[in-house]
Design a protein around this motif. Structure first.
Motif, PDB file in Angstrom:
ATOM      1  N   GLY A 256       0.552  -0.810  -0.215  1.00 28.50           N
ATOM      2  CA  GLY A 256      -0.386  -0.105   0.053  1.00 28.50           C
ATOM      3  C   GLY A 256       0.802   0.917  -0.083  1.00 28.50           C
ATOM      4  O   GLY A 256       2.253   1.485  -0.166  1.00 28.50           O
ATOM      5  N   SER A 257      -0.178   2.175   0.812  1.00 25.88           N
ATOM      6  CA  SER A 257       0.743   3.683  -0.029  1.00 25.88           C
ATOM      7  C   SER A 257       0.471   4.896   1.219  1.00 25.88           C
ATOM      8  O   SER A 257      -0.322   4.579   1.010  1.00 25.88           O
ATOM      9  N   TRP A 258       0.971   5.721   1.245  1.00 23.71           N
ATOM     10  CA  TRP A 258       0.143   6.622   1.864  1.00 23.71           C
ATOM     11  C   TRP A 258      -0.263   7.858   0.937  1.00 23.71           C
ATOM     12  O   TRP A 258      -0.953   7.807  -0.351  1.00 23.71           O
ATOM     13  N   PRO A 259      -1.647   8.992   0.807  1.00 26.75           N
ATOM     14  CA  PRO A 259      -2.205   9.242   0.090  1.00 26.75           C
ATOM     15  C   PRO A 259      -0.762  10.212  -1.257  1.00 26.75           C
ATOM     16  O   PRO A 259       0.167  10.037  -1.305  1.00 26.75           O
ATOM     17  N   ALA A 260      -1.681  10.634  -2.592  1.00 28.43           N
ATOM     18  CA  ALA A 260      -1.476  10.561  -3.231  1.00 28.43           C
ATOM     19  C   ALA A 260      -0.302  11.798  -3.689  1.00 28.43           C
ATOM     20  O   ALA A 260       0.732  11.507  -4.050  1.00 28.43           O
ATOM     21  N   ASP A 261      -0.960  12.496  -2.907  1.00 34.20           N
ATOM     22  CA  ASP A 261      -0.663  13.941  -2.841  1.00 34.20           C
ATOM     23  C   ASP A 261       0.777  14.206  -2.369  1.00 34.20           C
ATOM     24  O   ASP A 261       1.749  15.037  -1.941  1.00 34.20           O
ATOM     25  N   PHE A 262       0.813  13.165  -0.617  1.00 37.53           N
ATOM     26  CA  PHE A 262       1.932  13.246  -0.250  1.00 37.53           C
ATOM     27  C   PHE A 262       2.835  12.652  -0.041  1.00 37.53           C
ATOM     28  O   PHE A 262       4.269  12.839  -0.506  1.00 37.53           O
ATOM     29  N   VAL A 263       2.603  11.610  -1.449  1.00 37.69           N
ATOM     30  CA  VAL A 263       3.705  10.683  -1.917  1.00 37.69           C
ATOM     31  C   VAL A 263       4.321  11.810  -2.906  1.00 37.69           C
ATOM     32  O   VAL A 263       5.729  11.484  -3.435  1.00 37.69           O
ATOM     33  N   ASP A 264       3.234  12.775  -3.806  1.00 35.68           N
ATOM     34  CA  ASP A 264       4.349  13.503  -4.575  1.00 35.68           C
ATOM     35  C   ASP A 264       4.843  14.364  -3.856  1.00 35.68           C
ATOM     36  O   ASP A 264       6.235  15.029  -4.582  1.00 35.68           O
ATOM     37  N   PHE A 265       4.780  15.186  -2.853  1.00 34.90           N
ATOM     38  CA  PHE A 265       5.136  16.340  -2.374  1.00 34.90           C
ATOM     39  C   PHE A 265       6.878  14.961  -1.531  1.00 34.90           C
ATOM     40  O   PHE A 265       8.062  15.776  -1.769  1.00 34.90           O
ATOM     41  N   GLN A 266       7.333  13.822  -1.371  1.00 36.90           N
ATOM     42  CA  GLN A 266       8.209  13.093  -0.904  1.00 36.90           C
ATOM     43  C   GLN A 266       8.912  13.112  -2.190  1.00 36.90           C
ATOM     44  O   GLN A 266       9.811  13.104  -1.717  1.00 36.90           O
ATOM     45  N   ASN A 267       8.486  12.270  -3.008  1.00 37.63           N
ATOM     46  CA  ASN A 267       9.403  12.927  -4.435  1.00 37.63           C
ATOM     47  C   ASN A 267      10.191  14.079  -5.100  1.00 37.63           C
ATOM     48  O   ASN A 267      11.150  13.436  -5.114  1.00 37.63           O
ATOM     49  N   GLU A 268      10.129  14.890  -3.960  1.00 35.48           N
ATOM     50  CA  GLU A 268      10.462  16.242  -3.866  1.00 35.48           C
ATOM     51  C   GLU A 268      11.720  16.307  -2.519  1.00 35.48           C
ATOM     52  O   GLU A 268      13.421  16.691  -2.748  1.00 35.48           O
ATOM     53  N   THR A 269      11.401  15.601  -1.641  1.00 28.74           N
ATOM     54  CA  THR A 269      11.723  15.560  -0.692  1.00 28.74           C
ATOM     55  C   THR A 269      13.178  14.472  -0.270  1.00 28.74           C
ATOM     56  O   THR A 269      14.390  14.826   0.603  1.00 28.74           O
ATOM     57  N   GLY A 270      13.010  13.953  -1.290  1.00 29.56           N
ATOM     58  CA  GLY A 270      14.277  12.521  -1.338  1.00 29.56           C
ATOM     59  C   GLY A 270      13.179  11.421  -0.486  1.00 29.56           C
ATOM     60  O   GLY A 270      14.615  10.381  -0.373  1.00 29.56           O
ATOM     61  N   GLN A 271      12.584  11.439  -0.257  1.00 31.06           N
ATOM     62  CA  GLN A 271      11.642  10.323   0.849  1.00 31.06           C
ATOM     63  C   GLN A 271      11.099   9.685   0.366  1.00 31.06           C
ATOM     64  O   GLN A 271      10.134   8.197   0.797  1.00 31.06           O
ATOM     65  N   SER A 272      10.314   9.760  -0.360  1.00 31.98           N
ATOM     66  CA  SER A 272       9.283   9.294  -1.315  1.00 31.98           C
ATOM     67  C   SER A 272       8.675   7.158  -0.926  1.00 31.98           C
ATOM     68  O   SER A 272       7.930   6.873  -0.503  1.00 31.98           O
ATOM     69  N   SER A 273       9.982   7.025  -1.327  1.00 26.68           N
ATOM     70  CA  SER A 273      10.218   5.265  -1.242  1.00 26.68           C
ATOM     71  C   SER A 273       9.793   5.021   0.138  1.00 26.68           C
ATOM     72  O   SER A 273       9.635   3.598   0.498  1.00 26.68           O
ATOM     73  N   TYR A 274      10.136   5.793   1.677  1.00 28.33           N
ATOM     74  CA  TYR A 274       9.548   5.303   2.642  1.00 28.33           C
ATOM     75  C   TYR A 274       8.566   5.631   3.276  1.00 28.33           C
ATOM     76  O   TYR A 274       7.826   5.761   4.220  1.00 28.33           O
ATOM     77  N   TRP A 275       7.234   6.144   2.233  1.00 29.45           N
ATOM     78  CA  TRP A 275       6.272   5.875   2.476  1.00 29.45           C
ATOM     79  C   TRP A 275       4.650   5.394   1.656  1.00 29.45           C
ATOM     80  O   TRP A 275       4.249   5.426   1.348  1.00 29.45           O
ATOM     81  N   TYR A 276       6.000   4.421   1.222  1.00 30.13           N
ATOM     82  CA  TYR A 276       5.144   3.021   0.410  1.00 30.13           C
ATOM     83  C   TYR A 276       5.325   1.931   0.329  1.00 30.13           C
ATOM     84  O   TYR A 276       6.860   2.371   0.212  1.00 30.13           O
ATOM     85  N   THR A 277       4.968   0.598  -0.073  1.00 37.59           N
ATOM     86  CA  THR A 277       5.734  -0.813   0.040  1.00 37.59           C
ATOM     87  C   THR A 277       6.662  -0.197  -1.282  1.00 37.59           C
ATOM     88  O   THR A 277       6.519  -0.413  -2.137  1.00 37.59           O
ATOM     89  N   SER A 278       7.952  -0.747  -1.049  1.00 36.04           N
ATOM     90  CA  SER A 278       8.832  -0.171  -2.240  1.00 36.04           C
ATOM     91  C   SER A 278       9.447  -2.338  -2.240  1.00 36.04           C
ATOM     92  O   SER A 278      10.369  -2.067  -3.425  1.00 36.04           O
ATOM     93  N   GLY A 279       9.598  -2.327  -0.847  1.00 40.27           N
ATOM     94  CA  GLY A 279      10.218  -4.033  -0.245  1.00 40.27           C
ATOM     95  C   GLY A 279       8.904  -4.821  -0.943  1.00 40.27           C
ATOM     96  O   GLY A 279       7.823  -4.553  -1.134  1.00 40.27           O
TER      97      GLY A 279
END
Length: 510
Positions: A256-279
Motif C-alpha cells: 500500500g501507500s500513503w495518500p497520493a498528494d503526500f507521496v508527490d510531495f515526498q518525491n521532492e524531499t527524497g523520501q518518497s520510497s519510505y512512504w509506500y511498499t518498495s520492498g
C-alpha cells in the motif's frame, strides 16, 4: 416544521380561524414551534482540548544506516543549508521535544514515557540505541485542538495550531507539517490535512533547495467512528496506489501507500520510497500507525422553546386578536439590593503552591566520561537563563533557559580530564548562586555514578535544550556513529563508506 406553520397560516386556514377554533389553532402552532425549537444538530458539541497522538510510522522512528536514526521533532525546523545530519546547533530552530502545542515522547517498557533530547533522540525510552529495523516508537502529540463534533451524526471538524518536523538519516532529508485539520463526514470518511514544507535533497548531498509550501493529505480515513470522547482510526493504506509511487511493490499481501498528494510531495524531499511498499517485506515499517484523538465535548446549549404570537384575522369588524399582555419576569423587590459579600471582606483565595527546585537524571544510570548526562529540572523561575557548572574546580558545561513552567531538559558532557572522586553538577544563576545541584561520583575507570540520594522524578515537560555531545546508552562503543575513537582521517574514510552504503540502500529501495 416550518412548512407546517406556513400551511396553517395560509389564507385558506385563516378563513376558518375564529372562536374556539382559533384557540385550538394557537395550541397546534405552539406544539409545532416547540418541536421545531429542537435543533437538528442536538448532538453537536464544541471541543477546545482535542489531543491528537500519532507515531506516523515505524520507519519515521527507526534506526538508520546513516545519521543515526529517523526521528520526529516538535516545531518547524530551520534550514541546515545542505543535505547533512543535524547537529546540536544546526538547524536553528533545531531538535526539540516540545514547541507550543506540540510534544514528542518515547514510551518506556514500564508503561510510562521518556522525553527525548537531541543526544537521546536515537534511543528508546529505556535508553537503548535503535538500529535499522528497530524503532523508538516516538509519539507525536498535538494538543488544544478546537472545533465541533457530532457523535450522533458521526461528523467532526477539528483544527490544531502548531507544527512538527520529520527527519530521515539524521536529518539529511527532512520536512515539516503545520496546522493540521481533521474533517470527518457523516458517511464515515475523513481526512487529516496539513500545510507541508521542506527541502529538495539529493541523495549525493549535491543539491538543497526550499520547497513551495502546500496543503496535502497526511491521512485519508474510512469507517471513522466518532464518539462523544474521541476517535481511534487506522489511516487508509492497503491497496492505495499513487501514480507517482514509481517503485511500488505489490508482492506483499499488505502492500500500500500513503495518500497520493503526500507521496508527490515526498518525491521532492527524497523520501518518497519510505512512504509506500518498495520492498517485499517493508509494509509493517512503512504503513501508517493508528491515529488517536481524545477530547472533552461541551454540548451547545439548546434554546428554550417559545410560543410565537399569532395574528389570525377575526370576523370582519372584530379587532385583531393579540397575545395576552406580557407578564414580566419576577424581579427582586424594588429597593432591595442584590446580595453581595460583606463590605471590606476579601474574596477567599488559595495561596499558590510553588514546587521546590529539583534536578535529576531520571535514573541511577552509570555513564562513562565523554558521554552526555541527561538533566531534567523543574521548580525554577520561568524563562530564566542558568549555567550548568561542574565542581569542585568550576567548569561551565553549558547554559539553559527554563520554559514557561520553570522547567528544562538538557544534557551535558563530563569532560575527559575530570579527576576521579566526588563532584557536583550545579544549576547556577547569573551571580554564581547555585539554585539546585546534583552529587555525582567519577570513578577511577571513568564511570559516572549518580548519587541516589539526590535523584528525583524526571521532569517530562519543558523545552528540549541541548548543549552538545551524544548519549550512547551508557556504552560509547554502542554509539550510532561507529567511528568514535578513530583518527580524523579514519572518520572521513569510514563516513564516505557509510554514505555510499546509504546511497546504495536507498537506490535499491526506490
Amino acid at each position: 416544521m416550518e412548512t407546517t406553520r406556513m400551511h396553517l397560516s395560509s389564507p385558506r386556514t385563516r378563513r376558518f380561524a375564529a372562536g374556539a377554533t382559533a384557540v385550538a389553532l394557537g395550541a397546534t402552532i405552539a406544539a409545532a414551534a416547540a418541536l421545531g425549537a429542537t435543533p437538528a444538530n442536538a448532538a453537536s458539541a464544541d471541543v477546545t482540548d482535542a489531543a491528537l497522538s500519532w507515531s506516523l510510522s515505524n520507519e519515521a522512528n527507526a534506526g538508520a544506516y546513516f545519521g543515526g536514526c529517523n526521528f520526529l521533532s516538535a516545531g518547524v525546523a530551520g534550514d541546515t543549508g545542505a543535505s547533512a545530519p543535524w547537529t546540536a546547533t544546526n538547524p536553528t530552530p533545531g531538535y526539540a521535544a516540545s514547541a507550543g502545542n506540540v510534544s514528542i515522547a518515547y514510551p518506556t517498557g514500564a508503561g510510562g514515557t521518556s522525553t527525548p533530547t537531541f543526544a537521546t533522540k536515537c534511543q528508546t525510552g529505556d535508553g537503548v540505541t535503535v538500529r535499522p529495523g528497530t524503532t523508538t516508537a516516538g509519539v507525536l502529540t498535538l494538543a488544544a485542538g478546537t472545533g465541533t463534533v457530532d457523535a450522533a451524526a458521526g461528523t467532526a471538524d477539528i483544527a490544531w495550531d502548531g507544527g512538527f518536523t520529520v527527519g530521515f538519516y539524521g536529518g539529511m532529508t527532512y520536512w515539516s507539517a503545520e496546522d493540521p485539520e481533521l474533517h470527518v463526514a457523516a458517511d464515515g470518511t475523513g481526512a487529516l490535512t496539513a500545510t507541508v514544507s521542506g527541502y529538495a535533497a539529493s541523495r549525493d548531498g549535491g543539491s538543497w533547495a526550499p520547497l513551495t509550501p502546500r496543503t496535502v493529505h497526511l491521512a485519508t480515513l474510512t469507517d471513522v467512528d466518532v464518539t462523544s470522547s474521541g476517535i481511534t482510526v487506522s489511516p487508509d493504506w492497503q491497496g492505495v496506489e499513487p501514480a507517482s509511487a514509481t517503485s511500488l511493490n505489490k508482492t506483499n499481501a499488505d502492500w500500500g501507500s500513503w495518500p497520493a498528494d503526500f507521496v508527490d510531495f515526498q518525491n521532492e524531499t527524497g523520501q518518497s520510497s519510505y512512504w509506500y511498499t518498495s520492498g517485499t517485506n517493508d509494509a509493517a515499517a512503512k504503513k501508517p500507525q493508528p491515529i488517536s484523538i481524545a477530547w472533552t465535548a461541551a454540548e451547545a446549549p439548546t434554546p428554550e422553546p417559545t410560543t410565537p404570537v399569532t395574528t389570525e384575522p377575526a370576523e370582519p369588524g372584530t379587532p385583531e386578536p393579540t397575545a395576552e399582555p406580557g407578564t414580566p419576569e419576577p424581579t427582586t423587590e424594588p429597593g432591595t439590593p442584590e446580595p453581595t459579600t460583606e463590605p471590606g471582606t476579601p474574596e477567599p483565595t488559595t495561596a499558590p503552591t510553588t514546587p521546590a527546585p529539583s534536578i535529576s537524571t531520571g535514573s541511577s544510570t552509570t555513564f562513562t566520561v565523554g558521554d552526555a548526562v541527561p538533566l531534567r529540572a523543574d521548580g525554577l523561575p520561568a524563562a530564566t537563563e542558568y549555567s550548568i557548572v561542574l565542581h569542585s574546580d568550576p567548569v561551565v558545561l553549558g547554559t539553559v533557559t527554563t520554559d514557561a513552567d520553570g522547567a528544562f531538559a538538557t544534557s551535558v558532557v563530563i569532560p575527559a580530564d575530570t579527576p576521579a572522586g566526588a563532584h557536583t553538577i550545579a544549576v547556577e544563576s547569573s551571580d554564581g548562586t547555585a539554585v539546585v545541584s546534583l552529587a555525582i561520583t567519577v570513578t577511577a575507570d571513568g564511570a559516572v555514578v549518580i548519587d541516589p540520594v539526590d535523584t528525583t522524578t524526571a521532569v517530562t515537560t519543558g523545552a528540549a535544550v541541548n548543549t552538545g555531545g551524544t548519549v550512547s546508552g551508557g556504552n560509547a562503543a554502542a554509539s550510532a556513529l561507529p567511528w568514535i575513537g578513530l583518527s580524523a582521517v579514519g572518520v572521513v574514510a569510514l563516513g564516505s563508506v557509510a554514505f555510499i552504503a546509504y546511497r546504495r540502500r536507498v537506490t535499491q529501495q526506490d
